[in-house]
Design an enzyme around this catalytic site. Structure first.
Site, PDB file in Angstrom:
ATOM      1  N   HIS A  71       0.828  -1.316  -0.033  1.00  0.00           N
ATOM      2  CA  HIS A  71       0.025  -0.075   0.053  1.00  0.00           C
ATOM      3  C   HIS A  71       0.930   1.279  -0.079  1.00  0.00           C
ATOM      4  O   HIS A  71       1.543   1.411   0.957  1.00  0.00           O
ATOM      5  CB  HIS A  71      -0.818  -0.029   1.327  1.00  0.00           C
ATOM      6  N   GLU A 129       1.806   3.562   2.862  1.00  0.00           N
ATOM      7  CA  GLU A 129       2.328   3.025   4.366  1.00  0.00           C
ATOM      8  C   GLU A 129       3.839   2.938   4.158  1.00  0.00           C
ATOM      9  O   GLU A 129       4.348   2.000   4.139  1.00  0.00           O
ATOM     10  CB  GLU A 129       1.760   1.498   4.483  1.00  0.00           C
ATOM     11  N   ARG A 166      -3.030   4.835  -2.180  1.00  0.00           N
ATOM     12  CA  ARG A 166      -3.025   3.463  -1.547  1.00  0.00           C
ATOM     13  C   ARG A 166      -2.934   2.379  -2.710  1.00  0.00           C
ATOM     14  O   ARG A 166      -2.054   1.510  -2.410  1.00  0.00           O
ATOM     15  CB  ARG A 166      -4.408   2.919  -0.523  1.00  0.00           C
ATOM     16  N   HIS A 218       2.854  -4.083   6.476  1.00  0.00           N
ATOM     17  CA  HIS A 218       1.854  -3.037   6.287  1.00  0.00           C
ATOM     18  C   HIS A 218       1.811  -1.927   7.345  1.00  0.00           C
ATOM     19  O   HIS A 218       2.670  -2.268   8.238  1.00  0.00           O
ATOM     20  CB  HIS A 218       0.470  -3.328   6.001  1.00  0.00           C
ATOM     21  N   GLU A 257       1.338  -5.215  10.698  1.00  0.00           N
ATOM     22  CA  GLU A 257       0.908  -3.954  10.623  1.00  0.00           C
ATOM     23  C   GLU A 257       1.531  -2.987  11.745  1.00  0.00           C
ATOM     24  O   GLU A 257       1.488  -3.165  12.774  1.00  0.00           O
ATOM     25  CB  GLU A 257      -0.585  -3.722  11.208  1.00  0.00           C
TER      26      GLU A 257
HETATM   27  O1  0X9 Z   1      -6.527  -4.405   4.339  1.00  0.00           O
HETATM   28  C1  0X9 Z   1      -5.483  -4.807   4.344  1.00  0.00           C
HETATM   29  O2  0X9 Z   1      -4.995  -5.180   3.264  1.00  0.00           O
HETATM   30  C2  0X9 Z   1      -4.406  -4.737   5.458  1.00  0.00           C
HETATM   31  N1  0X9 Z   1      -4.533  -3.752   6.212  1.00  0.00           N
HETATM   32  S1  0X9 Z   1      -4.166  -2.145   5.868  1.00  0.00           S
HETATM   33  O3  0X9 Z   1      -4.575  -1.084   6.657  1.00  0.00           O
HETATM   34  N2  0X9 Z   1      -2.740  -2.037   5.881  1.00  0.00           N
HETATM   35  O4  0X9 Z   1      -4.645  -1.964   4.501  1.00  0.00           O
HETATM   36  C3  0X9 Z   1      -4.697  -6.255   6.318  1.00  0.00           C
HETATM   37  C4  0X9 Z   1      -4.203  -7.328   5.583  1.00  0.00           C
HETATM   38  C5  0X9 Z   1      -4.774  -8.441   6.279  1.00  0.00           C
HETATM   39  N3  0X9 Z   1      -4.814  -9.670   5.422  1.00  0.00           N
HETATM   40  C6  0X9 Z   1      -5.845  -9.907   4.545  1.00  0.00           C
HETATM   41  N4  0X9 Z   1      -6.965  -9.209   4.569  1.00  0.00           N
HETATM   42  N5  0X9 Z   1      -5.681 -10.918   3.639  1.00  0.00           N
HETATM   43 ZN    ZN Z   2      -1.553  -2.054   3.849  1.00  0.00          ZN
HETATM   44 ZN    ZN Z   3      -6.143   0.167   6.658  1.00  0.00          ZN
END
Ligand code: 0X9
Ligand code: ZN
Ligand code: ZN
Length: 417
Positions: free
Chosen positions: A176, A179, A234, A304, A378
């Protein structure tokens, strides 16, 4: 405090000119108590531009969930009034985004080129990958696993002492674009490997027995765009058919319950899953590389921010993975390691229940390919600065995260066969 931050920021504004100004924009945090309050957020999102920071889309909001979102200056006042009147408890996390944008560059390290304690732009990172490989030929090599939509080479660093039949750990950063602490961590990790190999016994054993693949930035086009046009971008930067909106969420673009939950089919959404699994050149290149190296890759780590979480599968379903017990205890121990340095508290668990159900992620995909040790980090913080984590926090964030990654790598090494 804020006056001080603004003053510090003012000095560096001109160096970071962007197309967009975030003056007067605010980031709010609310915890809707019931469905009615969730509905208020839904209607806000339908009448004005709301950038959801956490979760990433209003469709993921549920009662009792912590919701951070960014509003334009023109709407902030009204919305604050509305939240007050409707009795929704709220907090202003960032009351002038432009000021926070400027304080992210608060590092004392004033190097002109690459610095591990600063956010580096893509050209600087690309040059760094070449240099680091050239300067450490017996430990590091660089390859290209594909190119991005806009034609940038995707550099991959391989680290390890050469030896027969080595297993590997794959780690990527910069899925992303906004980040920024994530690519900073991948760079830091590479530095840590080089500096401590031959000195630190754990690191030496790890590199003697395993290889690390580090992909410092996956979504390079998006990352470049956050430096030149929109700090809050993003997604990737691909052109979408029949739409004026750009980009796909790379972490909704993998073939793991693709677009079934927590993702959008609308190209204008921040969580757009793309026209098909691996529709993005970047995710396709990554997936191809992993498929080609499935017999050696034993762990997949993807970095992330923000929220301080250590997640493992699944996110596309509430069903627990068959390795739940083992993954949970690894996550618990890794979080403890991480906290041992600065007491930074991480929450861990399967993605779906720990943050939200969201399909198409690389962690779930890697796990279903048979890579058992699959984790999403994260990183810092929990929302004080969110994506705009000040540079002064790069060092402590990376130091503590290295401990967790080393823990996982060492665990993997000890459970190879
Ligand atoms: O939503 C996401 O892709 C991730 N959080 S973020 O805030 N960095 O965008 C979390 C990813 C967790 N894993 C999956 N959703 N597969
Ligand atoms: Zn992310
Ligand atoms: Zn997020």
């Amino acid at each position: 405090m804020w006056a001080l931050l603004v003053l510090i920021g003012a000095a560096s504004v001109s160096a970071h000119l962007q197309d967009l100004s975030f003056d007067g924009q605010k980031v709010f945090r609310v915890i809707p108590q019931n469905d009615e309050q969730v509905e208020i957020l839904n209607s806000l999102a339908s009448i004005m531009q709301v950038d959801f920071w956490q979760p990433d889309s209003v469709t993921l909001v549920r009662p009792k969930m912590q919701v951070d979102f960014r509003l334009g200056a023109e709407n902030s006042f009204e919305v604050e009034e509305l939240l007050k009147e409707s009795g929704v408890e709220y907090q202003v996390l960032i009351d002038n985004l432009q000021a926070a944008l400027d304080t992210q560059f608060d590092s004392q390290a004033r190097a002109a080129g690459h610095s591990y304690e600063k956010y580096n732009n893509w050209d600087t990172i690309a040059a760094w990958t070449a240099n680091i490989a050239a300067q450490n030929p017996d430990l590091v090599s660089r390859s290209v696993i594909g190119e991005t939509y806009e034609g940038r080479p995707m550099y991959l660093l391989k680290m390890g002492k050469s030896g027969p039949n080595k297993k590997a750990i794959f780690m990527d950063c910069g899925f992303h674009a906004r980040e920024w602490i994530s690519p900073a961590f991948c760079q830091w990790f590479v530095k840590e490997v080089i500096e401590t190999y031959g000195k630190d016994t754990v690191m030496t054993t790890l590199l003697d027995k395993l290889d690390f693949y580090v992909l410092p930035v996956v979504n390079i086009d998006g990352y470049v765009y956050t430096w030149t046009n929109d700090r809050m971008w993003r997604k990737t930067r691909s052109k979408n058919a029949n739409s004026n909106c750009y980009g796909t969420d790379p972490n909704r673009n993998f073939n793991a319950g693709w677009c079934t939950t927590g993702a959008s089919k609308n190209p204008c959404s921040a969580t757009y899953c793309g026209s098909a699994p691996e529709s993005e050149k970047e995710t396709k290149a990554l997936a191809d590389f992993i498929r080609e190296h499935l017999s050696t890759i034993k762990a997949y780590l993807t970095i992330h921010s923000y929220s301080q979480l250590l997640l493992f599968p699944y996110s596309y379903t509430y069903t627990l993975p068959s390795d739940y017990q083992e993954l949970n205890s690894i996550a618990s121990a890794a979080s403890k390691e991480l906290a041992s340095l600065y007491k930074t508290k991480y929450t861990y668990g399967p993605g779906a229940e720990t943050i939200y159900p969201a399909a198409g992620g690389s962690d779930d995909w890697a796990y279903d390919q048979g890579i058992k040790y699959s984790f999403t980090f994260e990183l810092r913080d929990t929302g004080r600065y969110g994506f705009l984590l000040p540079e002064s926090q790069i060092k402590p964030t990376c130091e503590e995260t290295v401990l967790a990654v080393k823990y996982i790598a060492n665990y993997v090494l000890e459970h190879l066969y």
